[in-house]
Design an enzyme around this catalytic site. Structure first.
Site, mmCIF file in Angstrom:
data_model
loop_
_atom_site.group_PDB
_atom_site.id
_atom_site.type_symbol
_atom_site.label_atom_id
_atom_site.label_comp_id
_atom_site.label_asym_id
_atom_site.label_seq_id
_atom_site.Cartn_x
_atom_site.Cartn_y
_atom_site.Cartn_z
ATOM 1 N N ASN A 7 0.881 -1.167 0.000
ATOM 2 C CA ASN A 7 0.000 0.000 0.000
ATOM 3 C C ASN A 7 0.919 1.218 0.000
ATOM 4 O O ASN A 7 1.462 1.613 1.023
ATOM 5 C CB ASN A 7 -0.892 -0.019 1.243
ATOM 6 C CG ASN A 7 -1.907 1.113 1.226
ATOM 7 O OD1 ASN A 7 -1.822 2.024 0.403
ATOM 8 N ND2 ASN A 7 -2.844 1.067 2.141
ATOM 9 N N HIS A 153 -13.217 2.263 -0.475
ATOM 10 C CA HIS A 153 -13.189 1.202 0.550
ATOM 11 C C HIS A 153 -13.755 -0.107 -0.005
ATOM 12 O O HIS A 153 -14.202 -0.964 0.775
ATOM 13 C CB HIS A 153 -14.052 1.563 1.788
ATOM 14 C CG HIS A 153 -13.523 2.677 2.644
ATOM 15 N ND1 HIS A 153 -14.355 3.558 3.298
ATOM 16 C CD2 HIS A 153 -12.268 3.036 2.982
ATOM 17 C CE1 HIS A 153 -13.639 4.414 3.993
ATOM 18 N NE2 HIS A 153 -12.366 4.131 3.815
ATOM 19 N N LEU A 182 -16.304 2.080 9.379
ATOM 20 C CA LEU A 182 -16.237 3.299 10.182
ATOM 21 C C LEU A 182 -14.849 3.448 10.787
ATOM 22 O O LEU A 182 -14.558 2.942 11.870
ATOM 23 C CB LEU A 182 -17.303 3.264 11.290
ATOM 24 C CG LEU A 182 -18.739 2.922 10.855
ATOM 25 C CD1 LEU A 182 -19.670 2.875 12.057
ATOM 26 C CD2 LEU A 182 -19.250 3.932 9.825
ATOM 27 N N GLY A 183 -13.982 4.097 10.037
ATOM 28 C CA GLY A 183 -12.637 4.390 10.538
ATOM 29 C C GLY A 183 -12.506 5.895 10.635
ATOM 30 O O GLY A 183 -13.437 6.580 11.050
ATOM 31 N N ASN A 184 -11.345 6.396 10.220
ATOM 32 C CA ASN A 184 -11.221 7.842 10.107
ATOM 33 C C ASN A 184 -12.032 8.305 8.911
ATOM 34 O O ASN A 184 -12.802 9.246 8.973
ATOM 35 C CB ASN A 184 -9.757 8.214 9.929
ATOM 36 C CG ASN A 184 -9.345 9.219 10.959
ATOM 37 O OD1 ASN A 184 -10.146 10.077 11.369
ATOM 38 N ND2 ASN A 184 -8.119 9.113 11.404
ATOM 39 N N GLY A 185 -11.831 7.584 7.793
ATOM 40 C CA GLY A 185 -12.745 7.718 6.661
ATOM 41 C C GLY A 185 -13.885 6.741 6.907
ATOM 42 O O GLY A 185 -13.651 5.654 7.448
ATOM 43 N N ARG A 214 -13.918 14.781 7.491
ATOM 44 C CA ARG A 214 -14.681 15.147 6.276
ATOM 45 C C ARG A 214 -16.141 15.396 6.633
ATOM 46 O O ARG A 214 -16.704 14.705 7.482
ATOM 47 C CB ARG A 214 -14.607 14.043 5.227
ATOM 48 C CG ARG A 214 -13.216 13.764 4.699
ATOM 49 C CD ARG A 214 -13.295 12.788 3.521
ATOM 50 N NE ARG A 214 -11.990 12.335 3.126
ATOM 51 C CZ ARG A 214 -11.570 11.070 3.186
ATOM 52 N NH1 ARG A 214 -12.387 10.117 3.623
ATOM 53 N NH2 ARG A 214 -10.371 10.750 2.795
ATOM 54 N N GLY A 304 -11.838 0.899 12.654
ATOM 55 C CA GLY A 304 -11.576 1.361 14.034
ATOM 56 C C GLY A 304 -12.815 1.552 14.884
ATOM 57 O O GLY A 304 -12.969 0.897 15.918
ATOM 58 N N ILE A 305 -13.724 2.436 14.466
ATOM 59 C CA ILE A 305 -14.917 2.712 15.276
ATOM 60 C C ILE A 305 -15.876 1.518 15.211
ATOM 61 O O ILE A 305 -16.412 1.068 16.226
ATOM 62 C CB ILE A 305 -15.624 3.994 14.777
ATOM 63 C CG1 ILE A 305 -14.695 5.203 14.910
ATOM 64 C CG2 ILE A 305 -16.935 4.223 15.524
ATOM 65 C CD1 ILE A 305 -15.208 6.482 14.245
ATOM 66 N N GLY A 306 -16.087 0.998 14.016
ATOM 67 C CA GLY A 306 -17.035 -0.106 13.820
ATOM 68 C C GLY A 306 -16.657 -1.346 14.625
ATOM 69 O O GLY A 306 -17.520 -2.041 15.169
ATOM 70 N N GLU A 307 -15.344 -1.623 14.723
ATOM 71 C CA GLU A 307 -14.911 -2.842 15.410
ATOM 72 C C GLU A 307 -14.823 -2.672 16.920
ATOM 73 O O GLU A 307 -15.075 -3.609 17.671
ATOM 74 C CB GLU A 307 -13.515 -3.263 14.904
ATOM 75 C CG GLU A 307 -13.528 -3.778 13.481
ATOM 76 C CD GLU A 307 -12.120 -3.888 12.893
ATOM 77 O OE1 GLU A 307 -11.157 -4.109 13.635
ATOM 78 O OE2 GLU A 307 -12.000 -3.725 11.659
ATOM 79 N N GLU A 337 -8.108 -5.673 4.664
ATOM 80 C CA GLU A 337 -7.992 -5.280 3.258
ATOM 81 C C GLU A 337 -6.773 -5.922 2.588
ATOM 82 O O GLU A 337 -6.834 -6.335 1.429
ATOM 83 C CB GLU A 337 -7.912 -3.754 3.162
ATOM 84 C CG GLU A 337 -9.261 -3.102 3.373
ATOM 85 C CD GLU A 337 -9.177 -1.642 3.782
ATOM 86 O OE1 GLU A 337 -8.769 -1.363 4.932
ATOM 87 O OE2 GLU A 337 -9.517 -0.786 2.963
#
Ligand code: ADP
Length: 351
Positions: A7, A153, A182-185, A214, A304-307, A337
């Protein structure tokens, strides 16, 4: 067989080495500050040289490429034609594709004869039908400039949708799944029978959910209104919408959900407002996508947030499905990913 997943960003390269088909992570790492002042790593070529000293026996490389436009609907083996096409997509993702391409070119030089595969963030969403991907703008803007919803994503949404089907022990082509990255993006996708039929990000990653920094969906007339009122030029307004809005902009404190939760618990009303807006937008999209698919069997939370943030998941889902005949299953599935890229590269080179 070992597959190296790369990446490549503008000043960093993340890598993971997988043993396939066992799906086993062998090693991983990150090279940072490439080309920055005072850094010993001048360019991506030297960065990759460092990585290749740490890994051996690479049979193929899978590259994350952000934008594949309408050109790429699935992963491809990279040749000169593909490189030309990825270069053409740079105008649609000027911050990402050039960096991805630099990584590809460096790998080609350093690993001659090793197959390179490009896996696109946009590809999974190429199945979104025209009525969901064309904007209410003059049609010639789509034809002439490629202006349409692309979505991002994709690798993450596809991966967690597959994993959800495994967990539910049902074939993916019998399921309607809503995936929330649901991460930073942040983005959300409607996955009907394994195919993306809508997603919240658009022509760029700015559309849709309220994210870390954003703004997500806003009245488009606000862009010129803000420029006029706050006397901002184009770069400043772009910066405002991408970097100074969302959770950060609303709370005035942080884009980090962990921190906002703490502040909310101590009574900070702007942190609470940011969380309320964030979760409300996601609820609306879940409702909309359930309608778009005429049903929903599962909602998947990832990134991050979702998990990790159970309270946010609860707030999103509370009483959300009371009008459903059968409530969807709520699943938490860590996104992988890089593993998905390795899988896709492996599949392609084994065909
Ligand atoms: P990125 O999109 O940059 O990869 P992440 O997927 O790590 O970011 O998501 C960042 C968000 O997830 C932040 O708001 C952060 O608070 C939250 N987050 C990440 N890891 C955790 C964790 N272990 N516990 C709680 N929240 C987390």
């Amino acid at each position: 067989m070992k597959i190296l997943v790369i990446n490549s960003g503008s000043s960093s390269i993340k890598y993971k080495l997988f043993l396939m088909p066992q799906h086993r992570l062998v090693s991983k790492g990150l090279i940072e500050h490439i080309g920055e002042k005072g850094s010993q790593i001048q360019d991506h070529y030297s960065g990759l040289q460092l990585i290749l000293k740490k890994v051996d026996g690479v049979s193929a490389v899978g590259h994350r490429v952000v934008h594949g436009a309408e050109e790429f609907r699935k992963p491809v083996i990279i040749d000169n034609h593909v490189i030309r096409k990825i270069r053409q997509c740079c105008q649609l993702a000027p911050l990402h594709n050039p960096a991805n391409l630099t990584g590809i070119l460096a790998c080609k030089k350093l690993l001659p004869g090793v197959k390179q595969v490009a896996v696109f963030d946009t590809a999974f969403h190429q199945t979104i039908p025209d009525y969901a991907h064309i904007y209410g703008l003059p049609y010639q803007y789509y034809k002439k400039f490629g202006i349409r919803k692309y979505g991002f994503h994709g690798t993450s949404h596809e991966y967690v949708a597959h994993e959800a089907a495994k967990k539910l022990k049902k074939p993916l082509n019998k399921l309607k799944i809503i995936t929330c990255h649901l991460g930073n993006g942040c983005s959300i996708a409607a996955v009907d029978k394994g195919k993306s039929v809508d997603t919240s990000m658009g022509f760029t990653p700015l559309e849709g959910l309220v994210m870390g920094t954003r703004c997500g969906d806003i009245d488009p007339a606000l862009v010129t209104y803000i420029m006029h009122k706050a006397k901002l030029g184009i770069p400043e307004v772009e910066n405002l919408l991408n970097k100074a809005s969302g959770l950060r902009g609303i709370s005035g404190i942080s884009n980090d959900m962990r921190f906002l939760q703490e502040k909310q618990e101590k009574g900070n009303s702007r942190a609470k407002l940011a969380i309320d807006i964030f979760t409300y937008r996601i609820r609306k999209y879940i409702g909309a996508y359930s309608a778009a698919m005429s049903g929903c069997d599962a909602v998947v939370f990832t990134a991050g947030i979702g998990e990790h943030q159970e309270k946010i998941r609860e707030k999103i889902c509370r009483n959300l499905f009371i009008y459903f005949k059968k409530a969807p299953k709520i699943l938490v599935i860590p996104t992988e990913e890089e593993l998905m890229i390795a899988r896709q590269a492996y599949k392609l080179i084994s065909e």
